[in-house]
Design a protein around this motif. Structure first.
Motif, PDB file in Angstrom:
ATOM      1  N   PHE A  62       1.070  -1.262   0.007  1.00 24.63           N
ATOM      2  CA  PHE A  62       0.133  -0.087   0.142  1.00 24.63           C
ATOM      3  C   PHE A  62       0.948   1.250  -0.002  1.00 24.63           C
ATOM      4  O   PHE A  62       1.997   1.122   0.265  1.00 24.63           O
ATOM      5  CB  PHE A  62      -0.878  -0.133   1.140  1.00 24.63           C
ATOM      6  CG  PHE A  62      -0.251  -0.057   2.588  1.00 24.63           C
ATOM      7  CD1 PHE A  62      -0.054   0.981   3.168  1.00 24.63           C
ATOM      8  CD2 PHE A  62       0.079  -1.211   2.876  1.00 24.63           C
ATOM      9  CE1 PHE A  62       0.713   0.723   4.560  1.00 24.63           C
ATOM     10  CE2 PHE A  62       0.650  -1.492   4.281  1.00 24.63           C
ATOM     11  CZ  PHE A  62       0.875  -0.244   5.025  1.00 24.63           C
ATOM     12  N   ILE A  64       1.096   5.307   1.208  1.00 26.93           N
ATOM     13  CA  ILE A  64       0.469   6.413   2.073  1.00 26.93           C
ATOM     14  C   ILE A  64       0.973   7.734   1.809  1.00 26.93           C
ATOM     15  O   ILE A  64       2.295   8.078   1.419  1.00 26.93           O
ATOM     16  CB  ILE A  64       0.948   6.173   3.571  1.00 26.93           C
ATOM     17  CG1 ILE A  64       0.144   5.017   4.054  1.00 26.93           C
ATOM     18  CG2 ILE A  64       0.422   7.437   4.245  1.00 26.93           C
ATOM     19  CD1 ILE A  64       0.450   4.438   5.479  1.00 26.93           C
ATOM     20  N   GLN A  68      -4.160   9.950   2.707  1.00 27.17           N
ATOM     21  CA  GLN A  68      -4.699   8.832   1.678  1.00 27.17           C
ATOM     22  C   GLN A  68      -3.810   7.956   1.675  1.00 27.17           C
ATOM     23  O   GLN A  68      -2.672   7.967   1.493  1.00 27.17           O
ATOM     24  CB  GLN A  68      -4.968   9.497   0.545  1.00 27.17           C
ATOM     25  CG  GLN A  68      -6.009   8.406  -0.434  1.00 27.17           C
ATOM     26  CD  GLN A  68      -6.551   8.897  -1.550  1.00 27.17           C
ATOM     27  OE1 GLN A  68      -6.491   9.889  -1.822  1.00 27.17           O
ATOM     28  NE2 GLN A  68      -7.052   8.100  -2.110  1.00 27.17           N
ATOM     29  N   ALA A  69      -4.335   6.564   1.891  1.00 25.83           N
ATOM     30  CA  ALA A  69      -3.620   5.264   1.734  1.00 25.83           C
ATOM     31  C   ALA A  69      -4.398   4.758   0.333  1.00 25.83           C
ATOM     32  O   ALA A  69      -5.506   4.770  -0.029  1.00 25.83           O
ATOM     33  CB  ALA A  69      -3.738   4.625   2.930  1.00 25.83           C
ATOM     34  N   GLU A  70      -3.549   3.937  -0.486  1.00 20.59           N
ATOM     35  CA  GLU A  70      -3.989   3.372  -1.448  1.00 20.59           C
ATOM     36  C   GLU A  70      -3.267   1.822  -1.532  1.00 20.59           C
ATOM     37  O   GLU A  70      -1.926   1.749  -1.570  1.00 20.59           O
ATOM     38  CB  GLU A  70      -3.692   3.951  -2.972  1.00 20.59           C
ATOM     39  CG  GLU A  70      -4.090   3.304  -3.986  1.00 20.59           C
ATOM     40  CD  GLU A  70      -3.619   3.775  -5.438  1.00 20.59           C
ATOM     41  OE1 GLU A  70      -3.777   3.325  -6.474  1.00 20.59           O
ATOM     42  OE2 GLU A  70      -3.272   5.087  -5.268  1.00 20.59           O
ATOM     43  N   ILE A  71      -4.345   0.958  -1.698  1.00 19.21           N
ATOM     44  CA  ILE A  71      -3.895  -0.601  -1.494  1.00 19.21           C
ATOM     45  C   ILE A  71      -3.421  -0.920  -3.016  1.00 19.21           C
ATOM     46  O   ILE A  71      -4.074  -0.759  -3.863  1.00 19.21           O
ATOM     47  CB  ILE A  71      -4.853  -1.401  -0.957  1.00 19.21           C
ATOM     48  CG1 ILE A  71      -5.097  -1.153   0.492  1.00 19.21           C
ATOM     49  CG2 ILE A  71      -4.542  -3.040  -1.080  1.00 19.21           C
ATOM     50  CD1 ILE A  71      -6.182  -2.122   0.997  1.00 19.21           C
ATOM     51  N   GLU A  94      -4.596  -1.977   7.439  1.00 17.95           N
ATOM     52  CA  GLU A  94      -5.540  -0.815   7.865  1.00 17.95           C
ATOM     53  C   GLU A  94      -5.033  -0.374   9.216  1.00 17.95           C
ATOM     54  O   GLU A  94      -4.879   0.969   9.282  1.00 17.95           O
ATOM     55  CB  GLU A  94      -6.828  -1.267   8.087  1.00 17.95           C
ATOM     56  CG  GLU A  94      -7.721  -0.687   8.298  1.00 17.95           C
ATOM     57  CD  GLU A  94      -9.248  -1.008   8.137  1.00 17.95           C
ATOM     58  OE1 GLU A  94      -9.762  -1.087   9.230  1.00 17.95           O
ATOM     59  OE2 GLU A  94      -9.536  -1.537   7.132  1.00 17.95           O
ATOM     60  N   MET A  97      -2.246   2.091   8.217  1.00 22.12           N
ATOM     61  CA  MET A  97      -2.779   3.344   7.961  1.00 22.12           C
ATOM     62  C   MET A  97      -3.534   4.217   8.931  1.00 22.12           C
ATOM     63  O   MET A  97      -3.282   5.444   8.894  1.00 22.12           O
ATOM     64  CB  MET A  97      -3.797   3.023   6.890  1.00 22.12           C
ATOM     65  CG  MET A  97      -3.568   2.076   5.727  1.00 22.12           C
ATOM     66  SD  MET A  97      -4.834   1.655   4.748  1.00 22.12           S
ATOM     67  CE  MET A  97      -4.149   0.502   3.673  1.00 22.12           C
ATOM     68  N   CYS A 102      -4.272   8.301   8.351  1.00 19.56           N
ATOM     69  CA  CYS A 102      -4.953   8.299   6.999  1.00 19.56           C
ATOM     70  C   CYS A 102      -6.394   8.572   7.247  1.00 19.56           C
ATOM     71  O   CYS A 102      -6.977   7.822   8.156  1.00 19.56           O
ATOM     72  CB  CYS A 102      -4.594   7.122   6.084  1.00 19.56           C
ATOM     73  SG  CYS A 102      -2.882   6.874   5.839  1.00 19.56           S
ATOM     74  N   SER A 105      -8.766   4.984   2.508  1.00 20.23           N
ATOM     75  CA  SER A 105      -8.216   4.372   1.741  1.00 20.23           C
ATOM     76  C   SER A 105      -9.011   3.737   0.571  1.00 20.23           C
ATOM     77  O   SER A 105     -10.126   3.658   0.461  1.00 20.23           O
ATOM     78  CB  SER A 105      -7.823   2.747   2.614  1.00 20.23           C
ATOM     79  OG  SER A 105      -7.166   1.975   1.700  1.00 20.23           O
ATOM     80  N   TYR A 125     -14.775  -1.417   2.499  1.00 20.34           N
ATOM     81  CA  TYR A 125     -14.753  -0.839   1.270  1.00 20.34           C
ATOM     82  C   TYR A 125     -16.183  -0.699   0.476  1.00 20.34           C
ATOM     83  O   TYR A 125     -17.014  -1.593   0.664  1.00 20.34           O
ATOM     84  CB  TYR A 125     -13.849  -1.376   0.549  1.00 20.34           C
ATOM     85  CG  TYR A 125     -12.583  -1.166   0.930  1.00 20.34           C
ATOM     86  CD1 TYR A 125     -11.732  -0.066   0.274  1.00 20.34           C
ATOM     87  CD2 TYR A 125     -11.839  -1.782   2.032  1.00 20.34           C
ATOM     88  CE1 TYR A 125     -10.443   0.337   0.782  1.00 20.34           C
ATOM     89  CE2 TYR A 125     -10.735  -1.414   2.561  1.00 20.34           C
ATOM     90  CZ  TYR A 125      -9.866  -0.418   2.127  1.00 20.34           C
ATOM     91  OH  TYR A 125      -8.518  -0.214   2.400  1.00 20.34           O
TER      92      TYR A 125
END
Length: 148
Positions: A62, A64, A68-71, A94, A97, A102, A105, A125
């Motif tokens: 992921f 950071i 904001q986080a993005e997997i 998570e 994050m 964050c 995500s 999600y």
């Protein structure tokens, strides 16, 4: 069997490439992981290891970027799928994050990957949009979002 989640290291790349090739239509190459681990300041990658024999059973990646986080990856070797191991990786990612403060995500997932979609939904999600022809074979992706 004792499981452990540890930082993915450069010396692990050769061990995860067969798993990458087994799981993905367009697998990342060694150089992609070298970039993520060595040059991407936003990247975090963790491995799920069988502590008894040091086998890497899966991994999660992921980014950071500020709030904001993005997997980028949730990967479990096929022989270990169906044992809820991806939930261990998702929960640990998570947690990290949240520690990084964050606010949300995101991730993209193939619309045909119902197993992954259900996993992500179980973590809260929600599908927010469809990205048309997102993948190299023309398949659409769902963009999913979770408020943290």
């Amino acid at each position: 069997m004792t499981l452990q989640i540890l930082e993915l290291l450069n010396e692990d790349i050769d061990a995860i490439l067969p798993l990458e090739n087994e799981l993905y239509h367009k697998p990342w190459q060694k150089k992609d992981y070298e970039y993520e681990l060595n040059d991407n300041p936003f990247a975090y990658y963790l491995k799920l290891v069988n502590k008894d024999n040091q086998e890497i059973m899966g991994f999660v990646g992921f980014w950071i970027k500020f709030e904001q986080a993005e997997i980028t990856k949730v990967s479990i070797a096929k022989k270990y799928q169906g044992h809820k191991l991806s939930k261990l990786l998702m929960a640990d990612a998570e947690r990290r994050m949240r520690l990084a403060e964050c606010e949300n995500s995101t991730l993209e997932v193939r619309v045909s990957n119902t197993v992954a979609i259900n996993l992500y939904k179980s973590f809260g999600y929600e599908i927010v949009t469809t990205r048309k022809r997102y993948y190299e074979n023309g398949e659409d992706a769902y963009l999913m979002l979770k408020e943290l």
